[in-house]
Structures are given as C-alpha cells and as structure tokens.
Design an enzyme around this catalytic site. Structure first.
Site, mmCIF file in Angstrom:
data_model
loop_
_atom_site.group_PDB
_atom_site.id
_atom_site.type_symbol
_atom_site.label_atom_id
_atom_site.label_comp_id
_atom_site.label_asym_id
_atom_site.label_seq_id
_atom_site.Cartn_x
_atom_site.Cartn_y
_atom_site.Cartn_z
ATOM 1 N N ARG A 235 42.341 49.522 42.777
ATOM 2 C CA ARG A 235 41.224 49.501 43.715
ATOM 3 C C ARG A 235 40.689 50.906 43.994
ATOM 4 O O ARG A 235 39.478 51.100 44.105
ATOM 5 C CB ARG A 235 41.647 48.829 45.025
ATOM 6 C CG ARG A 235 42.005 47.348 44.872
ATOM 7 C CD ARG A 235 42.385 46.724 46.212
ATOM 8 N NE ARG A 235 41.228 46.664 47.095
ATOM 9 C CZ ARG A 235 40.403 45.628 47.208
ATOM 10 N NH1 ARG A 235 40.598 44.543 46.470
ATOM 11 N NH2 ARG A 235 39.390 45.654 48.037
ATOM 12 N N TYR B 12 39.045 47.438 39.970
ATOM 13 C CA TYR B 12 39.658 46.144 39.689
ATOM 14 C C TYR B 12 39.792 45.330 40.978
ATOM 15 O O TYR B 12 40.318 45.832 41.977
ATOM 16 C CB TYR B 12 41.025 46.332 39.035
ATOM 17 C CG TYR B 12 40.944 46.937 37.658
ATOM 18 C CD1 TYR B 12 40.643 46.150 36.550
ATOM 19 C CD2 TYR B 12 41.151 48.299 37.464
ATOM 20 C CE1 TYR B 12 40.562 46.706 35.285
ATOM 21 C CE2 TYR B 12 41.067 48.870 36.195
ATOM 22 C CZ TYR B 12 40.771 48.065 35.115
ATOM 23 O OH TYR B 12 40.680 48.621 33.861
ATOM 24 N N PRO B 13 39.332 44.073 40.988
ATOM 25 C CA PRO B 13 39.323 43.247 42.207
ATOM 26 C C PRO B 13 40.701 42.650 42.496
ATOM 27 O O PRO B 13 40.921 41.440 42.405
ATOM 28 C CB PRO B 13 38.293 42.162 41.877
ATOM 29 C CG PRO B 13 38.408 41.993 40.390
ATOM 30 C CD PRO B 13 38.706 43.367 39.845
ATOM 31 N N LYS B 14 41.644 43.514 42.881
ATOM 32 C CA LYS B 14 43.050 43.128 42.980
ATOM 33 C C LYS B 14 43.454 42.766 44.404
ATOM 34 O O LYS B 14 43.072 43.437 45.363
ATOM 35 C CB LYS B 14 43.934 44.264 42.466
ATOM 36 C CG LYS B 14 43.667 44.610 41.017
ATOM 37 C CD LYS B 14 44.729 45.528 40.445
ATOM 38 C CE LYS B 14 44.488 45.758 38.961
ATOM 39 N NZ LYS B 14 45.635 46.316 38.263
ATOM 40 N N LYS B 15 44.258 41.693 44.494
ATOM 41 C CA LYS B 15 44.858 41.256 45.749
ATOM 42 C C LYS B 15 46.321 40.916 45.497
ATOM 43 O O LYS B 15 46.738 40.701 44.355
ATOM 44 C CB LYS B 15 44.140 40.011 46.288
ATOM 45 C CG LYS B 15 42.708 40.238 46.727
ATOM 46 C CD LYS B 15 42.070 38.944 47.214
ATOM 47 C CE LYS B 15 42.705 38.408 48.479
ATOM 48 N NZ LYS B 15 42.005 37.218 49.012
#
Length: 246
Positions: A109, A114-117
């Site tokens: 992030r 990158y759309p990381k969770k």
C-alpha cells in the site's frame, strides 16, 4: 535523531520500520489462477476510467503462496484481477487483494498501490486436488479447486499470464479529507523464471460478504485454470494517469 536522518528513513516506526527496503525477491512463488466469466454490468460499475473493458466479461481469481520472500517472509494472498486495456495496452486491473502478512500489506500500500487488506487465504493440496480458500475473519469467502497437475501448460504461455501489465489505483487524502493523491499506477513483472505450469478441471465458489465482496462479480462460467511455480522480483510501479490534473 537528526532531521537529515529522519528524511532518509523508509517508513515508521523509525526504529522498527514496518518493512525493509527492496528489491523484493520471491522464491518458489506459487500461483493458482481461475479465469471465469461474470456479469458485464457488474464489471462496468467497478472498473475505473480511463481503463477499458474488453468484449468478454472476465475475471481472474488468483491464489498466491509465497513461502520465501526477501524482507517480508512467508505469506499467502488471494484476489481478483480484471482484464482491461489502457491506451490500447492490455493488462489486468487489480480489484482486491487479501493476505495474511502485515509487512506485505504495508509495503504494497505504501510503496506501490496494491489494494491489500488483511485476510486468511490458504493454498494446499488435498489428496489429488489443489485447493485455495479465503476466510475474512471467521467466515469463508471463497473456495477454489483444481485437479492436481493433470496437464502440463506451456511455460511461455504461463509466463505471459504472469507478466501481463497490472493496473492499480493509488488514493491518499490530505489530513482534512480532501484529495492529495489519486493516480492510476502500472507495474509489470519482467524478472521471472517459470519452473512448472499445469492446468486441469477447476471449480470456484464465492460467498457473499460485506467486507470481502468477491461475489459481487459472480461466477457464471469457468473459462480456464492454471497452476504455476516461479521465482520472480517485484517490479517498481509507475504513474500513468493523474486524476487530479485537469
């Protein structure tokens, strides 16, 4: 700590940074991909302009096991990528990514887009079946299965799958909530060795979840699947579009 020293740090906490400097090298990085056909209207609501969808409403569901990553350790990741084009260049828009490693979330992030969770994916072999699962909290979000190493996939074809350009959104607000950064980012893996590549029969189940809405892009038809083992280096991203420039 001197001001000149503060400005040289990569991130916080200053004396225990969330991640080290790259490059980030992945050994034995394992991919399990299922490409499926979904609802075209659902894709149009999700994919941001100026990215353009193709005629076929496809999604790539991907599981990645990364047991040996320089600076980041071992983790597993799961997400959805959508085939798109930008100015005629074909690639994949990274829609959502869920993983179980805090340094990898932070670096993805902060240093990229990158759309990381946080999530709890697993990739494993159950008897004669390659299995990928994703849990968000205590609830199951996805189950993917594929026949284990049924048919060899051409290594060049596998490399082309992995090395498609990725498109991502980078959004950071000012402290008052107004826009500060709103950009479209691109990155493309180029330093890669493909060791093995396989395909086989595959199935994918997605379950409704408000905070991990994979099933907003429902599975209508399985198109293809792949199981690919690689070594690679994570590429540096570049800005290709700035939403805040008029």
């Amino acid at each position: 700590m001197l001001k000149s020293e503060v400005s040289k740090q990569i991130t916080t906490p200053l004396t225990a940074p969330a991640f080290p400097r790259g490059p980030y090298r992945f050994h034995n990085r394992e991919y399990f991909n299922i490409i499926y056909r979904t609802d075209a209207d659902a894709l149009r609501k999700i994919v941001p302009e100026p990215l353009e969808l193709g005629e076929d409403p496809l999604v790539r569901f991907e599981m990645m096991a990364m047991p040996d990553t320089s600076g980041l350790g071992s983790y597993t990741e799961c997400g959805q990528a959508i085939p798109v084009s930008y100015n005629g260049k074909k690639g994949d828009y990274l829609h959502m990514m869920y993983l179980d490693n805090q340094p990898a979330i932070a670096v993805g992030r902060e240093l990229s887009a990158y759309p990381k969770k946080l999530g709890y994916p697993k990739l494993f072999v159950d008897s004669d079946t390659l299995v990928g699962t994703l849990d968000y909290g205590k609830l199951r979000v996805a189950i993917a299965t594929m026949g284990y190493k049924h048919k060899q996939l051409d290594l060049n074809e596998a490399k082309e799958q992995i090395c498609r350009p990725n498109f991502m959104l980078k959004i950071i607000p000012n402290y008052d909530g107004t826009p500060r950064i709103c950009e479209l980012i691109s990155a493309q893996i180029k330093d890669i060795t493909v060791h093995e590549a396989w395909t086989g029969p595959a199935r994918l189940q997605l379950f409704d979840h408000a905070m991990a809405p994979f099933n907003d892009l429902p599975v209508k038809e399985i198109v293809s699947s792949s199981h690919i083992l690689t070594d690679l280096t994570l590429p540096s991203p570049e800005v290709i579009y700035d939403y805040l420039k008029k």
